[in-house]
Write a protein that holds these residues in place. Sequence first.
Motif, mmCIF file in Angstrom:
data_model
loop_
_atom_site.group_PDB
_atom_site.id
_atom_site.type_symbol
_atom_site.label_atom_id
_atom_site.label_comp_id
_atom_site.label_asym_id
_atom_site.label_seq_id
_atom_site.Cartn_x
_atom_site.Cartn_y
_atom_site.Cartn_z
ATOM 1 N N THR A 35 -12.125 15.067 5.799
ATOM 2 C CA THR A 35 -11.904 16.697 5.468
ATOM 3 C C THR A 35 -13.249 17.446 6.296
ATOM 4 O O THR A 35 -13.177 18.494 6.868
ATOM 5 N N SER A 36 -14.405 16.790 5.892
ATOM 6 C CA SER A 36 -15.608 17.559 6.392
ATOM 7 C C SER A 36 -15.697 17.460 8.108
ATOM 8 O O SER A 36 -15.903 18.499 8.723
ATOM 9 N N LEU A 37 -15.253 16.522 8.526
ATOM 10 C CA LEU A 37 -15.246 16.415 10.194
ATOM 11 C C LEU A 37 -14.049 17.029 10.808
ATOM 12 O O LEU A 37 -14.304 17.907 11.627
ATOM 13 N N VAL A 38 -13.062 17.432 10.164
ATOM 14 C CA VAL A 38 -11.985 18.412 10.521
ATOM 15 C C VAL A 38 -12.376 19.659 10.508
ATOM 16 O O VAL A 38 -12.181 20.614 11.325
ATOM 17 N N GLY A 39 -13.048 20.189 9.134
ATOM 18 C CA GLY A 39 -13.542 21.464 9.190
ATOM 19 C C GLY A 39 -14.743 21.807 10.085
ATOM 20 O O GLY A 39 -14.786 22.877 10.570
ATOM 21 N N GLY B 283 -11.885 10.135 2.627
ATOM 22 C CA GLY B 283 -10.955 11.455 2.526
ATOM 23 C C GLY B 283 -12.001 12.559 2.673
ATOM 24 O O GLY B 283 -11.657 13.725 3.388
ATOM 25 N N PHE B 284 -13.096 12.750 1.914
ATOM 26 C CA PHE B 284 -13.922 14.003 2.192
ATOM 27 C C PHE B 284 -14.828 13.734 3.445
ATOM 28 O O PHE B 284 -15.044 14.825 3.926
ATOM 29 N N LEU B 285 -15.027 12.560 3.950
ATOM 30 C CA LEU B 285 -15.565 12.571 5.497
ATOM 31 C C LEU B 285 -14.693 13.212 6.322
ATOM 32 O O LEU B 285 -14.917 13.878 7.188
ATOM 33 N N GLY C 34 -13.157 -0.106 -8.692
ATOM 34 C CA GLY C 34 -13.926 1.218 -8.392
ATOM 35 C C GLY C 34 -14.348 1.327 -7.088
ATOM 36 O O GLY C 34 -14.504 2.428 -6.592
ATOM 37 N N ALA C 35 -14.652 0.454 -6.386
ATOM 38 C CA ALA C 35 -15.337 0.284 -5.238
ATOM 39 C C ALA C 35 -14.222 0.758 -4.099
ATOM 40 O O ALA C 35 -14.801 1.696 -3.298
ATOM 41 N N VAL C 36 -13.050 0.219 -4.305
ATOM 42 C CA VAL C 36 -12.038 0.870 -3.408
ATOM 43 C C VAL C 36 -11.648 2.210 -3.734
ATOM 44 O O VAL C 36 -11.473 2.881 -2.688
ATOM 45 N N TYR C 37 -11.717 2.744 -4.842
ATOM 46 C CA TYR C 37 -11.418 3.965 -4.946
ATOM 47 C C TYR C 37 -12.589 4.947 -4.485
ATOM 48 O O TYR C 37 -12.078 6.167 -3.750
ATOM 49 N N ILE C 38 -13.753 4.584 -4.707
ATOM 50 C CA ILE C 38 -14.623 5.281 -4.553
ATOM 51 C C ILE C 38 -14.928 5.238 -2.729
ATOM 52 O O ILE C 38 -15.163 6.444 -1.955
ATOM 53 N N GLY C 39 -14.460 4.233 -2.091
ATOM 54 C CA GLY C 39 -14.436 4.570 -0.576
ATOM 55 C C GLY C 39 -13.239 5.056 -0.171
ATOM 56 O O GLY C 39 -13.403 5.894 0.725
ATOM 57 N N TYR C 40 -12.217 4.991 -0.635
ATOM 58 C CA TYR C 40 -10.990 6.049 -0.513
ATOM 59 C C TYR C 40 -11.340 7.425 -0.416
ATOM 60 O O TYR C 40 -10.924 8.077 0.350
#
Length: 131
Positions: free
Chosen positions: A105-109, A101-103, A91-97
């Motif tokens: 995407t936010s930075l690129v936007g 990804g969200f980070l 679960g920790a690996v999935y949440i980190g992944y």
Amino acid sequence: MSSWVERVASDLAAGAALAREAAASGKLPTISSVPANVAETCSYTAAATVLVAMLLAAPRARRAVWDAVDTALAVVCLVLLLGVVLGMPFGAVYIGYRGIGFLLTSLVGAFPQLRALADAASRAIRSTAKA
């Protein structure tokens, strides 16, 4: 398994209907009018109910029954706890992944220069992969 459960449930429902009918009329049905499977299921249920009642009537047996139930519930809780604890790294690996990804995407936007940098890196990786 589910067909057996459905059969037993329908037999018990038929037995309950026969009991309600007998209570309303004040007379018991003849043994020949009760289907064999309904009589068998209801007799096993009655025997199990009497056995449990007899076990719970004696203090020593009641304590043994409650200890067995307590042990079974403790084992179930331990298995659930073990599953949760062993599942935490995944679960920790999935949440980190997902978080990375969200980070990204936010930075690129937010920063168009990062998009240009990411596109340039992607082109460079593709060109080296083709060569």
